[in-house]
Design a protein around this motif. Sequence first.
Motif, PDB file in Angstrom:
ATOM      1  N   THR A  10       0.843  -1.183   0.000  1.00 20.88           N
ATOM      2  CA  THR A  10       0.000   0.000   0.000  1.00 20.88           C
ATOM      3  C   THR A  10       0.882   1.238   0.000  1.00 20.88           C
ATOM      4  N   PHE A  38      -3.368   3.826  -2.404  1.00 21.79           N
ATOM      5  CA  PHE A  38      -3.643   2.774  -3.367  1.00 21.79           C
ATOM      6  C   PHE A  38      -2.749   1.584  -3.101  1.00 21.79           C
ATOM      7  N   LYS A  39      -3.182   0.445  -3.576  1.00 17.84           N
ATOM      8  CA  LYS A  39      -2.365  -0.770  -3.516  1.00 17.84           C
ATOM      9  C   LYS A  39      -1.687  -0.912  -4.861  1.00 17.84           C
ATOM     10  N   GLN A  40      -0.443  -1.431  -4.864  1.00 14.47           N
ATOM     11  CA  GLN A  40       0.267  -1.587  -6.127  1.00 14.47           C
ATOM     12  C   GLN A  40       1.141  -2.825  -6.139  1.00 14.47           C
ATOM     13  N   ALA A  49       0.798  -2.488 -11.682  1.00 17.19           N
ATOM     14  CA  ALA A  49      -0.655  -2.375 -11.542  1.00 17.19           C
ATOM     15  C   ALA A  49      -0.987  -1.672 -10.232  1.00 17.19           C
ATOM     16  N   ARG A  50      -2.048  -0.840 -10.279  1.00 19.72           N
ATOM     17  CA  ARG A  50      -2.555  -0.165  -9.081  1.00 19.72           C
ATOM     18  C   ARG A  50      -4.059  -0.394  -8.993  1.00 19.72           C
ATOM     19  N   TRP A  51      -4.552  -0.596  -7.770  1.00 14.52           N
ATOM     20  CA  TRP A  51      -5.970  -0.793  -7.565  1.00 14.52           C
ATOM     21  C   TRP A  51      -6.356  -0.289  -6.176  1.00 14.52           C
ATOM     22  N   LYS A  52      -7.657  -0.293  -5.884  1.00 10.41           N
ATOM     23  CA  LYS A  52      -8.219   0.215  -4.624  1.00 10.41           C
ATOM     24  C   LYS A  52      -7.756   1.641  -4.345  1.00 10.41           C
ATOM     25  N   ARG A  53      -7.921   2.505  -5.330  1.00  9.41           N
ATOM     26  CA  ARG A  53      -7.539   3.910  -5.157  1.00  9.41           C
ATOM     27  C   ARG A  53      -8.622   4.626  -4.368  1.00  9.41           C
ATOM     28  N   ARG A  54      -8.192   5.482  -3.442  1.00 10.73           N
ATOM     29  CA  ARG A  54      -9.133   6.305  -2.693  1.00 10.73           C
ATOM     30  C   ARG A  54      -8.426   7.548  -2.171  1.00 10.73           C
TER      31      ARG A  54
END
Length: 68
Positions: A10, A38-40, A49-54
């Motif tokens: 994270t 974000f998680k990467q 890759a990146r996901w769960k952006r907030r």
Amino acid sequence: MVLFIFGLGTKQQHLGPGETRTCPRCHNTTQWTRTREFKQFTVFFIPIARWKRRRLETCGICGAAVEA
């Protein structure tokens, strides 16, 4: 011999000052800080890759965070 160096974690980016608000946890009124979290996944220290952006706003005194 094949060597793969990869990582999963994270990350947080500082976006600057946020609003002045009262914290629901410590009840102090201060200017909060805006961050993006974000998680990467990385390979050889390069983000793939990146996901769960907030976007979050964080209290400077106790560290409580709320989504902005």
